[in-house]
Design a protein around this motif. Sequence first.
Motif, PDB file in Angstrom:
ATOM      1  N   VAL A 129      50.830 -23.059  59.613  1.00 58.78           N
ATOM      2  CA  VAL A 129      49.656 -23.361  58.803  1.00 58.78           C
ATOM      3  C   VAL A 129      48.613 -22.275  59.026  1.00 58.78           C
ATOM      4  N   ALA A 130      47.640 -22.236  58.154  1.00 60.66           N
ATOM      5  CA  ALA A 130      46.605 -21.204  58.224  1.00 60.66           C
ATOM      6  C   ALA A 130      45.596 -21.503  59.333  1.00 60.66           C
ATOM      7  N   HIS A 131      44.893 -20.458  59.752  1.00 66.44           N
ATOM      8  CA  HIS A 131      43.781 -20.550  60.711  1.00 66.44           C
ATOM      9  C   HIS A 131      44.223 -21.102  62.065  1.00 66.44           C
ATOM     10  N   ALA A 132      45.422 -20.758  62.496  1.00 68.01           N
ATOM     11  CA  ALA A 132      45.887 -21.235  63.804  1.00 68.01           C
ATOM     12  C   ALA A 132      45.005 -20.735  64.950  1.00 68.01           C
ATOM     13  N   PRO A 133      44.575 -19.455  64.987  1.00 70.24           N
ATOM     14  CA  PRO A 133      43.707 -19.019  66.098  1.00 70.24           C
ATOM     15  C   PRO A 133      42.400 -19.806  66.183  1.00 70.24           C
ATOM     16  N   ALA A 134      41.798 -20.129  65.029  1.00 70.22           N
ATOM     17  CA  ALA A 134      40.543 -20.890  65.049  1.00 70.22           C
ATOM     18  C   ALA A 134      40.773 -22.303  65.581  1.00 70.22           C
ATOM     19  N   ARG A 135      41.887 -22.902  65.241  1.00 69.03           N
ATOM     20  CA  ARG A 135      42.196 -24.247  65.743  1.00 69.03           C
ATOM     21  C   ARG A 135      42.365 -24.216  67.262  1.00 69.03           C
ATOM     22  N   LEU A 136      43.100 -23.232  67.756  1.00 70.82           N
ATOM     23  CA  LEU A 136      43.328 -23.140  69.197  1.00 70.82           C
ATOM     24  C   LEU A 136      42.038 -22.839  69.959  1.00 70.82           C
ATOM     25  N   LYS A 137      41.190 -22.015  69.369  1.00 72.34           N
ATOM     26  CA  LYS A 137      39.936 -21.675  70.030  1.00 72.34           C
ATOM     27  C   LYS A 137      39.030 -22.892  70.146  1.00 72.34           C
ATOM     28  N   GLU A 138      38.995 -23.725  69.094  1.00 70.12           N
ATOM     29  CA  GLU A 138      38.181 -24.938  69.148  1.00 70.12           C
ATOM     30  C   GLU A 138      38.725 -25.903  70.194  1.00 70.12           C
ATOM     31  N   ALA A 139      40.045 -26.011  70.294  1.00 65.19           N
ATOM     32  CA  ALA A 139      40.639 -26.892  71.297  1.00 65.19           C
ATOM     33  C   ALA A 139      40.321 -26.411  72.710  1.00 65.19           C
ATOM     34  N   ALA A 172      52.528 -26.563  68.301  1.00 63.15           N
ATOM     35  CA  ALA A 172      52.271 -25.970  66.994  1.00 63.15           C
ATOM     36  C   ALA A 172      53.516 -25.235  66.528  1.00 63.15           C
ATOM     37  N   PRO A 173      53.581 -24.881  65.254  1.00 64.43           N
ATOM     38  CA  PRO A 173      54.716 -24.103  64.755  1.00 64.43           C
ATOM     39  C   PRO A 173      54.767 -22.725  65.403  1.00 64.43           C
ATOM     40  N   ARG A 174      55.938 -22.154  65.423  1.00 55.04           N
ATOM     41  CA  ARG A 174      56.119 -20.822  65.982  1.00 55.04           C
ATOM     42  C   ARG A 174      55.518 -19.788  65.036  1.00 55.04           C
ATOM     43  N   THR A 175      54.756 -18.874  65.576  1.00 54.66           N
ATOM     44  CA  THR A 175      54.145 -17.816  64.778  1.00 54.66           C
ATOM     45  C   THR A 175      54.856 -16.498  65.029  1.00 54.66           C
ATOM     46  N   LYS A 176      54.703 -15.593  64.079  1.00 58.54           N
ATOM     47  CA  LYS A 176      55.324 -14.282  64.205  1.00 58.54           C
ATOM     48  C   LYS A 176      54.563 -13.430  65.215  1.00 58.54           C
ATOM     49  N   PRO A 177      55.235 -12.542  65.920  1.00 58.27           N
ATOM     50  CA  PRO A 177      54.551 -11.676  66.881  1.00 58.27           C
ATOM     51  C   PRO A 177      53.510 -10.798  66.184  1.00 58.27           C
ATOM     52  N   GLY A 178      52.377 -10.659  66.809  1.00 55.79           N
ATOM     53  CA  GLY A 178      51.326  -9.802  66.272  1.00 55.79           C
ATOM     54  C   GLY A 178      50.375 -10.499  65.328  1.00 55.79           C
ATOM     55  N   GLU A 179      50.561 -11.790  65.076  1.00 59.09           N
ATOM     56  CA  GLU A 179      49.656 -12.527  64.196  1.00 59.09           C
ATOM     57  C   GLU A 179      48.461 -13.052  64.995  1.00 59.09           C
ATOM     58  N   GLY A 180      47.381 -12.328  64.972  1.00 60.86           N
ATOM     59  CA  GLY A 180      46.176 -12.743  65.674  1.00 60.86           C
ATOM     60  C   GLY A 180      46.261 -12.439  67.162  1.00 60.86           C
ATOM     61  N   GLU A 181      45.154 -12.730  67.852  1.00 59.78           N
ATOM     62  CA  GLU A 181      45.096 -12.497  69.286  1.00 59.78           C
ATOM     63  C   GLU A 181      45.899 -13.557  70.029  1.00 59.78           C
ATOM     64  N   PRO A 182      46.458 -13.220  71.177  1.00 61.28           N
ATOM     65  CA  PRO A 182      47.189 -14.217  71.966  1.00 61.28           C
ATOM     66  C   PRO A 182      46.263 -15.360  72.361  1.00 61.28           C
ATOM     67  N   PRO A 183      46.666 -16.607  72.124  1.00 61.57           N
ATOM     68  CA  PRO A 183      45.795 -17.741  72.449  1.00 61.57           C
ATOM     69  C   PRO A 183      45.662 -17.936  73.946  1.00 61.57           C
TER      70      PRO A 183
END
Length: 476
Positions: free
Chosen positions: A410-420, A430-441
């Motif tokens: 789903v979209a905005h995964a980094p923002a969701r993780l940051k709020e958590a 969460a679903p598996r994301t592709k390498p290099g998509e956003g900063e490491p949580p």
Amino acid sequence: MAKRTTVYVCQACGAATPKWAGKCESCGEWNSIVKEAGAPPGLGGGVVGQKGRPMRKGRVVPLVGLSGAIDSAPRIASGIVELDRVTGGGFVRGSALLVGGDPGIGKSTLLIQAAATLARRGARVVYVSGEEAVAQVRLRAERLGLADTDVMLAAETSVEDILTTLADGRAPDLVVVDSIQTLWTEVVDSAPGTVAQVRTAAQAMIRYAKESGATVVLVGHVTKEGTIAGPRVVEHMVDAVLYFEGDGARHFRVLRAVKNRFGPTDEIGVFEMTGRGLREVPNPSALFMGARDTAAPGAAVFAGMEGTRPVLVEVQALVAPTTLGTARRAVVGWDGNRLSMILAVLEAHCGVRFGQHDVYLNVAGGLRIAEPAADLAVAAALVSSLAGVALGADCVYFGEVALSGAVRPVAHAPARLKEAEKLGFSRAVAPRTKPGEGEPPALAVAPVDQLVDLVARIASGRSVETGGPRRVASAT
């Protein structure tokens, strides 16, 4: 004198017919068509004005250089951050907004606070009340501590008198009309609140907003179904439609935009009702997550998005053996059809049977969730309740479940993780994301590709986050 025509207007949708009928062909409502006297020819469909009036000089401008016109009409920040967030940064000059909500939800309180804030900044604000006297509005302002502001008050319901008063002197920056259902105009021979009166009065106020450059806010009543009363054409005429949601059992209110020509329609503003009026809630997640029972099965924390704002909310599920021939499905705060789909996927691909169980699903706090990213949290809560296994108290869930049982990103995964992480959560499913998509949580993310993997861990009594045993219970 021009002859008036007689029309039959549906009070539910505003459709006009030349003769009476028991059922409206447009909306299907029964006994909703009422005889009304239409406006005489020459009044522009009932709008106060003249026929064939030539446009004033400067009304027609070339498209080239339009940016200069936009720059000359900036937004007016109300000073209430949550309100400005929903409107897209403030009120646009010359725009018309329609605000709806249940009686007593706080529409008038919010607009009085916004009017007082703008008046303190030097803006010219006019508040027209068609339901209360001036003394009653002033009494509410005193209770809110806003009696010292220079807001001009008026108690009037005649559209002609309101427009004449507004035309006297400098055009106001903001005009609040509370409510549009109380206004009436002489060009329509029907009672205030009817479809013809509401449509004509709204069109007259919108025309004034466009010609004067003032922002006009119309307050609208709602029907028992929760929609704004009056013809739907009024919602098409205005530039923005805002709904004020909430109930008397909870102390918070949610302002949501369902239409906005100058901003987003997926933002929400959260307020808390106090003895001194509405207070802004800068961190809604902390409000929705308060008093959470972390040891109870059937509760999963969903990391959602409302526009550009991440919001954490608890999804509660109760699965109990049914005593009826047909199992019951009850949903509060989510889509019932979406719940049926998740139950079908759990039965078809995960072997979890709900046919002999009643299923109750609730979004804690009264928030209404619309995005499919809540699928994974709902599935986890359902399996947790059926298996009697409590989920991890420090874990959040989000992800879309496909009909094949796959968990999709789903979209905005980094923002969701940051709020958590900001609220003290340390793990996420969460679903598996592709390498290099956003900063490491910063959170420990347990990727899930198939829903059956999540179900197997919960049903075996192991926490998805730690893998350790808790309590063995079968979900099949």
